[in-house]
Design a protein around this motif. Structure first.
Motif, PDB file in Angstrom:
ATOM      1  N   ARG A 120      53.662 -52.797   0.322  1.00 18.38           N
ATOM      2  CA  ARG A 120      54.902 -52.411  -0.370  1.00 18.38           C
ATOM      3  C   ARG A 120      54.640 -52.031  -1.823  1.00 18.38           C
ATOM      4  N   GLY A 121      53.386 -51.846  -2.192  1.00 14.93           N
ATOM      5  CA  GLY A 121      53.078 -51.481  -3.568  1.00 14.93           C
ATOM      6  C   GLY A 121      53.266 -52.601  -4.561  1.00 14.93           C
ATOM      7  N   VAL A 122      53.279 -53.852  -4.086  1.00 11.05           N
ATOM      8  CA  VAL A 122      53.535 -55.001  -4.969  1.00 11.05           C
ATOM      9  C   VAL A 122      52.439 -55.130  -6.023  1.00 11.05           C
ATOM     10  N   ALA A 123      51.176 -55.079  -5.590  1.00  6.14           N
ATOM     11  CA  ALA A 123      50.072 -55.252  -6.542  1.00  6.14           C
ATOM     12  C   ALA A 123      50.081 -54.143  -7.591  1.00  6.14           C
ATOM     13  N   THR A 124      50.336 -52.919  -7.161  1.00  4.72           N
ATOM     14  CA  THR A 124      50.373 -51.794  -8.097  1.00  4.72           C
ATOM     15  C   THR A 124      51.487 -51.970  -9.112  1.00  4.72           C
ATOM     16  N   ARG A 125      52.687 -52.289  -8.640  1.00  8.96           N
ATOM     17  CA  ARG A 125      53.825 -52.449  -9.548  1.00  8.96           C
ATOM     18  C   ARG A 125      53.616 -53.626 -10.495  1.00  8.96           C
ATOM     19  N   ALA A 126      53.052 -54.721  -9.979  1.00 16.30           N
ATOM     20  CA  ALA A 126      52.820 -55.900 -10.816  1.00 16.30           C
ATOM     21  C   ALA A 126      51.753 -55.624 -11.871  1.00 16.30           C
ATOM     22  N   LEU A 127      50.701 -54.897 -11.489  1.00 19.33           N
ATOM     23  CA  LEU A 127      49.641 -54.597 -12.445  1.00 19.33           C
ATOM     24  C   LEU A 127      50.146 -53.670 -13.546  1.00 19.33           C
ATOM     25  N   LEU A 128      50.966 -52.690 -13.207  1.00 15.89           N
ATOM     26  CA  LEU A 128      51.548 -51.824 -14.223  1.00 15.89           C
ATOM     27  C   LEU A 128      52.410 -52.627 -15.192  1.00 15.89           C
ATOM     28  N   LEU A 129      53.197 -53.549 -14.643  1.00 17.85           N
ATOM     29  CA  LEU A 129      54.089 -54.359 -15.472  1.00 17.85           C
ATOM     30  C   LEU A 129      53.303 -55.313 -16.363  1.00 17.85           C
ATOM     31  N   ALA A 130      52.300 -55.991 -15.795  1.00 23.92           N
ATOM     32  CA  ALA A 130      51.496 -56.933 -16.577  1.00 23.92           C
ATOM     33  C   ALA A 130      50.664 -56.215 -17.631  1.00 23.92           C
ATOM     34  N   SER A 131      50.194 -55.026 -17.309  1.00 22.68           N
ATOM     35  CA  SER A 131      49.405 -54.262 -18.273  1.00 22.68           C
ATOM     36  C   SER A 131      50.260 -53.859 -19.468  1.00 22.68           C
ATOM     37  N   ARG A 132      51.459 -53.364 -19.187  1.00 18.27           N
ATOM     38  CA  ARG A 132      52.364 -52.986 -20.275  1.00 18.27           C
ATOM     39  C   ARG A 132      52.651 -54.203 -21.164  1.00 18.27           C
ATOM     40  N   TRP A 133      52.889 -55.356 -20.534  1.00 13.28           N
ATOM     41  CA  TRP A 133      53.156 -56.589 -21.284  1.00 13.28           C
ATOM     42  C   TRP A 133      51.953 -56.962 -22.157  1.00 13.28           C
ATOM     43  N   ALA A 134      50.756 -56.911 -21.600  1.00 14.38           N
ATOM     44  CA  ALA A 134      49.559 -57.319 -22.340  1.00 14.38           C
ATOM     45  C   ALA A 134      49.307 -56.423 -23.544  1.00 14.38           C
ATOM     46  N   HIS A 151      35.778 -53.649  -1.635  1.00  8.84           N
ATOM     47  CA  HIS A 151      37.196 -54.012  -1.591  1.00  8.84           C
ATOM     48  C   HIS A 151      38.035 -52.780  -1.935  1.00  8.84           C
ATOM     49  N   GLY A 152      38.192 -51.928  -0.929  1.00  8.43           N
ATOM     50  CA  GLY A 152      38.844 -50.650  -1.132  1.00  8.43           C
ATOM     51  C   GLY A 152      40.289 -50.765  -1.601  1.00  8.43           C
ATOM     52  N   ALA A 153      41.030 -51.742  -1.078  1.00  9.27           N
ATOM     53  CA  ALA A 153      42.441 -51.881  -1.451  1.00  9.27           C
ATOM     54  C   ALA A 153      42.583 -52.172  -2.937  1.00  9.27           C
ATOM     55  N   SER A 154      41.744 -53.069  -3.461  1.00 12.97           N
ATOM     56  CA  SER A 154      41.818 -53.396  -4.883  1.00 12.97           C
ATOM     57  C   SER A 154      41.382 -52.206  -5.736  1.00 12.97           C
ATOM     58  N   CYS A 155      40.418 -51.467  -5.254  1.00  9.75           N
ATOM     59  CA  CYS A 155      39.954 -50.279  -5.965  1.00  9.75           C
ATOM     60  C   CYS A 155      41.082 -49.260  -6.093  1.00  9.75           C
ATOM     61  N   ARG A 156      41.839 -49.082  -5.022  1.00  9.05           N
ATOM     62  CA  ARG A 156      42.937 -48.119  -5.041  1.00  9.05           C
ATOM     63  C   ARG A 156      44.052 -48.568  -5.985  1.00  9.05           C
ATOM     64  N   VAL A 157      44.343 -49.862  -5.998  1.00 12.21           N
ATOM     65  CA  VAL A 157      45.348 -50.389  -6.929  1.00 12.21           C
ATOM     66  C   VAL A 157      44.925 -50.103  -8.363  1.00 12.21           C
ATOM     67  N   ALA A 158      43.661 -50.399  -8.676  1.00 16.06           N
ATOM     68  CA  ALA A 158      43.158 -50.173 -10.028  1.00 16.06           C
ATOM     69  C   ALA A 158      43.323 -48.713 -10.436  1.00 16.06           C
ATOM     70  N   GLU A 159      42.929 -47.812  -9.555  1.00 16.60           N
ATOM     71  CA  GLU A 159      42.990 -46.385  -9.889  1.00 16.60           C
ATOM     72  C   GLU A 159      44.424 -45.903 -10.030  1.00 16.60           C
ATOM     73  N   ARG A 160      45.333 -46.397  -9.168  1.00 24.75           N
ATOM     74  CA  ARG A 160      46.742 -45.996  -9.281  1.00 24.75           C
ATOM     75  C   ARG A 160      47.356 -46.466 -10.593  1.00 24.75           C
ATOM     76  N   CYS A 161      46.807 -47.547 -11.150  1.00 27.15           N
ATOM     77  CA  CYS A 161      47.351 -48.118 -12.391  1.00 27.15           C
ATOM     78  C   CYS A 161      46.620 -47.628 -13.631  1.00 27.15           C
ATOM     79  N   GLY A 162      45.785 -46.610 -13.473  1.00 25.79           N
ATOM     80  CA  GLY A 162      45.120 -46.028 -14.631  1.00 25.79           C
ATOM     81  C   GLY A 162      43.887 -46.769 -15.091  1.00 25.79           C
ATOM     82  N   TYR A 163      43.365 -47.666 -14.268  1.00 23.88           N
ATOM     83  CA  TYR A 163      42.132 -48.382 -14.592  1.00 23.88           C
ATOM     84  C   TYR A 163      40.953 -47.555 -14.077  1.00 23.88           C
ATOM     85  N   ARG A 164      40.288 -46.908 -14.980  1.00 27.40           N
ATOM     86  CA  ARG A 164      39.199 -46.013 -14.596  1.00 27.40           C
ATOM     87  C   ARG A 164      37.973 -46.791 -14.135  1.00 27.40           C
TER      88      ARG A 164
END
Length: 203
Positions: A120-134, A151-164
């Motif tokens: 459901r995109g939970v990790a992506t949305r949470a990482l975007l929110l936590a990153s903005r807060w930090a 760990h492909g799923a975590s890699c995709r979350v990172a990339e979707r959130c702008g973590y190069r």
């Protein structure tokens, strides 16, 4: 049952809201929070990719783990957020900002999502929110994210959130269920000056 509330966020920490989520404090004195913390750490998918320094053996270990995070929060070394549904408060997982180094304006992020909340995109949305807060609340310049190779799923979350992706770190993480052997990990990072990606729709 009455209990003493032990928050895993310092009293001055604001609780981020957005993208259909609320990032709130874990309560080390809550049986429900301790049970959820334990369930998250005993999940086979979590254990495949993460080997904590101390094994999570039961509720007492879960409570002590949350108390340790509360102590770190009080010292300004970390912030541990319970990812909850912004509408009904259902717990969906965890995201933390750890190893906070204010002089260097640097920290590391990590997260996990409960099995029933995946897809459901939970990790992506949470990482975007936590990153903005930090970046906004802590004034950090750089956030790092590491995950085990494969760990492909975590890699995709990172990339979707702008973590190069910045490279492969040799022997940077424990092997699965071992503390005497190591595996490689990908390093991703995002800077405060990087553009913030758009969040996926809440589902």
């Amino acid at each position: 049952m009455a209990h003493t509330r032990i928050r895993t966020l310092a009293p001055s920490v604001t609780e981020p809201r957005g993208h259909g989520l609320h990032l709130s404090a874990w309560d080390a004195g809550s049986d429900a929070d301790a049970q959820t913390w334990l369930r998250g750490h005993l999940d086979p998918d979590f254990q495949r990719w993460n080997t904590p320094l101390r094994p999570m053996t039961g509720l007492d270990a879960a409570r002590e783990s949350l108390r340790a995070r509360a102590r770190e929060a009080g010292e300004g070394r970390s912030a541990s957020f319970r990812i909850t549904d912004g509408a009904d408060g259902t717990t969906l997982g965890h995201i933390g900002v750890g190893e906070i180094n204010l002089p260097l304006k640097l920290a590391r992020v990590g997260y996990w999502v409960l099995p029933e909340a995946r897809g459901r995109g939970v990790a992506t949305r949470a990482l975007l929110l936590a990153s903005r807060w930090a970046f906004a609340e802590l004034g950090l310049h750089r956030l790092e994210l590491g995950h085990a190779l494969g760990h492909g799923a975590s890699c995709r979350v990172a990339e979707r959130c702008g973590y190069r992706y910045e490279g492969t770190m040799r022997g940077a993480m424990f092997e699965e269920n071992r503390r005497d052997a190591f595996r490689d990990a990908h390093l991703h990072a995002r800077l405060a000056t990087d553009a913030e990606p758009a969040a996926p729709d809440a589902r």
